[in-house]
Design a protein around this motif. Structure first.
Motif, PDB file in Angstrom:
ATOM      1  N   ALA A  30      28.567  54.386  68.983  1.00 44.58           N
ATOM      2  CA  ALA A  30      27.259  55.044  68.844  1.00 44.58           C
ATOM      3  C   ALA A  30      27.343  56.236  67.904  1.00 44.58           C
ATOM      4  CB  ALA A  30      26.757  55.468  70.223  1.00 44.58           C
ATOM      5  N   ALA A  31      28.459  56.963  67.965  1.00 52.06           N
ATOM      6  CA  ALA A  31      28.621  58.138  67.099  1.00 52.06           C
ATOM      7  C   ALA A  31      28.824  57.720  65.649  1.00 52.06           C
ATOM      8  CB  ALA A  31      29.808  58.981  67.577  1.00 52.06           C
ATOM      9  N   ARG A  32      29.567  56.641  65.439  1.00 52.09           N
ATOM     10  CA  ARG A  32      29.906  56.231  64.078  1.00 52.09           C
ATOM     11  C   ARG A  32      28.812  55.398  63.436  1.00 52.09           C
ATOM     12  NH1 ARG A  32      35.902  53.851  64.516  1.00 52.09           N
ATOM     13  NH2 ARG A  32      35.289  53.113  62.445  1.00 52.09           N
ATOM     14  N   SER A  33      28.029  54.708  64.253  1.00 54.60           N
ATOM     15  CA  SER A  33      26.991  53.818  63.717  1.00 54.60           C
ATOM     16  C   SER A  33      25.732  53.963  64.575  1.00 54.60           C
ATOM     17  CB  SER A  33      27.509  52.378  63.723  1.00 54.60           C
ATOM     18  OG  SER A  33      26.566  51.519  63.126  1.00 54.60           O
ATOM     19  N   PRO A  34      25.027  55.091  64.428  1.00 51.61           N
ATOM     20  CA  PRO A  34      23.899  55.388  65.327  1.00 51.61           C
ATOM     21  C   PRO A  34      22.787  54.340  65.283  1.00 51.61           C
ATOM     22  CG  PRO A  34      24.500  57.321  64.017  1.00 51.61           C
ATOM     23  CD  PRO A  34      25.260  56.161  63.454  1.00 51.61           C
ATOM     24  N   ASP A  35      22.719  53.551  64.213  1.00 49.15           N
ATOM     25  CA  ASP A  35      21.672  52.539  64.129  1.00 49.15           C
ATOM     26  C   ASP A  35      22.043  51.219  64.795  1.00 49.15           C
ATOM     27  OD1 ASP A  35      20.106  54.318  62.763  1.00 49.15           O
ATOM     28  OD2 ASP A  35      20.767  53.622  60.777  1.00 49.15           O
ATOM     29  N   THR A  36      23.246  51.134  65.343  1.00 46.77           N
ATOM     30  CA  THR A  36      23.680  49.901  65.993  1.00 46.77           C
ATOM     31  C   THR A  36      23.626  50.070  67.512  1.00 46.77           C
ATOM     32  OG1 THR A  36      25.210  49.479  64.154  1.00 46.77           O
ATOM     33  CG2 THR A  36      25.560  48.212  66.176  1.00 46.77           C
ATOM     34  N   PRO A  37      22.622  49.474  68.167  1.00 46.26           N
ATOM     35  CA  PRO A  37      22.589  49.554  69.626  1.00 46.26           C
ATOM     36  C   PRO A  37      23.840  48.925  70.233  1.00 46.26           C
ATOM     37  CG  PRO A  37      20.480  48.788  68.764  1.00 46.26           C
ATOM     38  CD  PRO A  37      21.460  48.776  67.624  1.00 46.26           C
ATOM     39  N   VAL A  38      24.393  49.572  71.238  1.00 44.07           N
ATOM     40  CA  VAL A  38      25.628  49.089  71.852  1.00 44.07           C
ATOM     41  C   VAL A  38      25.512  49.216  73.360  1.00 44.07           C
ATOM     42  CG1 VAL A  38      26.740  51.349  71.501  1.00 44.07           C
ATOM     43  CG2 VAL A  38      28.166  49.340  71.899  1.00 44.07           C
ATOM     44  N   GLY A  39      26.008  48.202  74.049  1.00 35.30           N
ATOM     45  CA  GLY A  39      26.041  48.232  75.497  1.00 35.30           C
ATOM     46  C   GLY A  39      27.378  47.738  75.999  1.00 35.30           C
ATOM     47  N   VAL A  40      27.641  47.947  77.273  1.00 31.25           N
ATOM     48  CA  VAL A  40      28.836  47.398  77.905  1.00 31.25           C
ATOM     49  C   VAL A  40      28.389  46.392  78.958  1.00 31.25           C
ATOM     50  CG1 VAL A  40      30.220  49.487  77.504  1.00 31.25           C
ATOM     51  CG2 VAL A  40      29.006  49.193  79.690  1.00 31.25           C
ATOM     52  N   ALA A  41      29.270  45.451  79.284  1.00 34.66           N
ATOM     53  CA  ALA A  41      28.991  44.465  80.327  1.00 34.66           C
ATOM     54  C   ALA A  41      30.328  43.999  80.898  1.00 34.66           C
ATOM     55  CB  ALA A  41      28.214  43.276  79.760  1.00 34.66           C
ATOM     56  N   PHE A  42      30.257  43.482  82.114  1.00 29.77           N
ATOM     57  CA  PHE A  42      31.493  43.125  82.819  1.00 29.77           C
ATOM     58  C   PHE A  42      31.376  41.739  83.440  1.00 29.77           C
ATOM     59  CE2 PHE A  42      30.916  47.676  82.795  1.00 29.77           C
ATOM     60  CZ  PHE A  42      32.116  48.112  82.265  1.00 29.77           C
ATOM     61  N   MET A  43      32.506  41.038  83.481  1.00 36.12           N
ATOM     62  CA  MET A  43      32.538  39.689  84.050  1.00 36.12           C
ATOM     63  C   MET A  43      32.467  39.735  85.567  1.00 36.12           C
ATOM     64  SD  MET A  43      35.282  36.711  83.093  1.00 36.12           S
ATOM     65  CE  MET A  43      36.622  37.383  84.075  1.00 36.12           C
ATOM     66  N   GLU A  44      33.149  40.702  86.169  1.00 34.37           N
ATOM     67  CA  GLU A  44      33.102  40.791  87.626  1.00 34.37           C
ATOM     68  C   GLU A  44      33.363  42.221  88.079  1.00 34.37           C
ATOM     69  OE1 GLU A  44      35.922  37.968  89.096  1.00 34.37           O
ATOM     70  OE2 GLU A  44      37.657  39.023  88.294  1.00 34.37           O
ATOM     71  N   PHE A  45      32.980  42.484  89.327  1.00 35.43           N
ATOM     72  CA  PHE A  45      33.221  43.751  90.024  1.00 35.43           C
ATOM     73  C   PHE A  45      32.303  44.889  89.559  1.00 35.43           C
ATOM     74  CE2 PHE A  45      37.608  41.814  90.134  1.00 35.43           C
ATOM     75  CZ  PHE A  45      37.533  41.405  91.443  1.00 35.43           C
ATOM     76  N   LEU A  46      32.125  45.058  88.258  1.00 42.24           N
ATOM     77  CA  LEU A  46      31.332  46.173  87.742  1.00 42.24           C
ATOM     78  C   LEU A  46      30.042  45.651  87.114  1.00 42.24           C
ATOM     79  CD1 LEU A  46      34.297  48.109  86.075  1.00 42.24           C
ATOM     80  CD2 LEU A  46      33.126  48.726  88.203  1.00 42.24           C
ATOM     81  N   THR A  47      29.081  46.526  86.959  1.00 42.46           N
ATOM     82  CA  THR A  47      27.819  46.179  86.299  1.00 42.46           C
ATOM     83  C   THR A  47      27.612  47.124  85.121  1.00 42.46           C
ATOM     84  OG1 THR A  47      26.605  47.635  87.787  1.00 42.46           O
ATOM     85  CG2 THR A  47      26.698  45.295  88.381  1.00 42.46           C
ATOM     86  N   PRO A  48      26.732  46.756  84.169  1.00 43.04           N
ATOM     87  CA  PRO A  48      25.842  45.598  84.147  1.00 43.04           C
ATOM     88  C   PRO A  48      26.561  44.287  83.866  1.00 43.04           C
ATOM     89  CG  PRO A  48      25.684  46.816  82.095  1.00 43.04           C
ATOM     90  CD  PRO A  48      26.566  47.620  82.997  1.00 43.04           C
ATOM     91  N   THR A  49      25.872  43.198  84.203  1.00 47.25           N
ATOM     92  CA  THR A  49      26.339  41.863  83.829  1.00 47.25           C
ATOM     93  C   THR A  49      26.021  41.626  82.352  1.00 47.25           C
ATOM     94  OG1 THR A  49      24.214  40.846  84.313  1.00 47.25           O
ATOM     95  CG2 THR A  49      25.785  41.027  86.154  1.00 47.25           C
ATOM     96  N   LEU A  50      26.543  40.515  81.830  1.00 50.06           N
ATOM     97  CA  LEU A  50      26.230  40.179  80.437  1.00 50.06           C
ATOM     98  C   LEU A  50      24.727  39.926  80.280  1.00 50.06           C
ATOM     99  CD1 LEU A  50      27.358  39.734  77.613  1.00 50.06           C
ATOM    100  CD2 LEU A  50      27.653  37.325  78.183  1.00 50.06           C
ATOM    101  N   ASN A  51      24.135  39.188  81.229  1.00 52.16           N
ATOM    102  CA  ASN A  51      22.684  38.959  81.155  1.00 52.16           C
ATOM    103  C   ASN A  51      21.928  40.286  81.067  1.00 52.16           C
ATOM    104  OD1 ASN A  51      22.643  36.178  81.217  1.00 52.16           O
ATOM    105  ND2 ASN A  51      22.284  36.019  83.427  1.00 52.16           N
ATOM    106  N   GLU A  52      22.287  41.226  81.915  1.00 57.86           N
ATOM    107  CA  GLU A  52      21.583  42.513  81.926  1.00 57.86           C
ATOM    108  C   GLU A  52      21.753  43.257  80.604  1.00 57.86           C
ATOM    109  OE1 GLU A  52      21.874  43.323  86.757  1.00 57.86           O
ATOM    110  OE2 GLU A  52      23.443  44.075  85.422  1.00 57.86           O
ATOM    111  N   ALA A  53      22.962  43.239  80.062  1.00 64.87           N
ATOM    112  CA  ALA A  53      23.203  43.957  78.804  1.00 64.87           C
ATOM    113  C   ALA A  53      22.458  43.304  77.642  1.00 64.87           C
ATOM    114  CB  ALA A  53      24.708  44.010  78.516  1.00 64.87           C
ATOM    115  N   VAL A  54      22.450  41.969  77.628  1.00 65.39           N
ATOM    116  CA  VAL A  54      21.735  41.251  76.559  1.00 65.39           C
ATOM    117  C   VAL A  54      20.234  41.485  76.698  1.00 65.39           C
ATOM    118  CG1 VAL A  54      21.135  38.935  75.714  1.00 65.39           C
ATOM    119  CG2 VAL A  54      23.537  39.554  76.099  1.00 65.39           C
ATOM    120  N   ASP A  55      19.723  41.432  77.932  1.00 67.12           N
ATOM    121  CA  ASP A  55      18.299  41.704  78.148  1.00 67.12           C
ATOM    122  C   ASP A  55      17.923  43.076  77.592  1.00 67.12           C
ATOM    123  OD1 ASP A  55      18.141  39.292  79.482  1.00 67.12           O
ATOM    124  OD2 ASP A  55      17.861  40.155  81.484  1.00 67.12           O
TER     125      ASP A  55
END
Lengths: 122, 122
Positions: A30-55
């Motif tokens: 985010a600091a290096r490329s402020p115009d590129t939206p970025v999210g995190v997602a996890f396969m298990e145990f933690l959230t958000p899920t991939l669906n949630e991050a893509v949404d």
């Protein structure tokens, strides 16, 4: 327009501290490329899920999402499980393209950084 | 004399290809620091075990071993399971010191390399 977005996708772990480095990677992007939206997602145990991050990125107007596996190597998860999750997330947004790339740990830069770290602490 | 050695310690996975990046990291360390013996070891699925890797470095005359977790983050394995494995491996060699350091993924250099990779492929 921010047509491209990044989802950093990790395995996940029971310990919430495990997410710390991935969040730091997202902050660096985010600091290096402020115009590129970025999210995190996890396969298990933690959230958000991939669906949630893509949404979330879709709602932000992103048209192409690169799913970057923050994994040390290609293995069963990335060869079999994650492509199904990526297909499922993409199917929720027909106008979006969602692409899974190789595990970050397979890249020369990450390999070199791991060697740097080991030599620095030994 | 090569007093110091490094064991790159990874989680392991069922797919043997998973070990590829760790072997590349070991090769980079060997190329950059030829006097530092380096081995790889895995917690599960793949071999050698930590005991086997420590035994090999001890046989090579190493006096201090740094166990570098090639993990993306600190979590339950590194906080609870791996210290027990390190203690067990060390107990086999009373003249040796064996030290476990933080997960490589917690280092600034690896975080930056992961961000580099993501920005490069997006």
């Amino acid at each position: 327009m921010a047509a491209k977005g990044i989802v950093l996708f990790g395995h996940g772990a029971r310990d919430p501290e495990w997410a710390g480095p991935m969040k730091r990677v997202a902050a660096r992007i985010a600091a290096r490329s402020p115009d590129t939206p970025v999210g995190v997602a996890f396969m298990e145990f933690l959230t958000p899920t991939l669906n949630e991050a893509v949404d979330a990125l879709a709602a932000a107007g992103v048209e192409h999402i690169t799913v970057v596996p923050v994994f040390l190597a290609q293995g069963g998860h990335l060869k079999r499980d994650v492509p199904l999750l990526v297909a499922e997330a993409a199917a929720r947004h027909p106008a979006l393209t969602v692409t899974q790339v190789l595990a970050a740990g397979e890249s020369d830069g990450v390999v070199e950084a791991l060697a740097d770290y080991a030599l620095g602490v030994a």
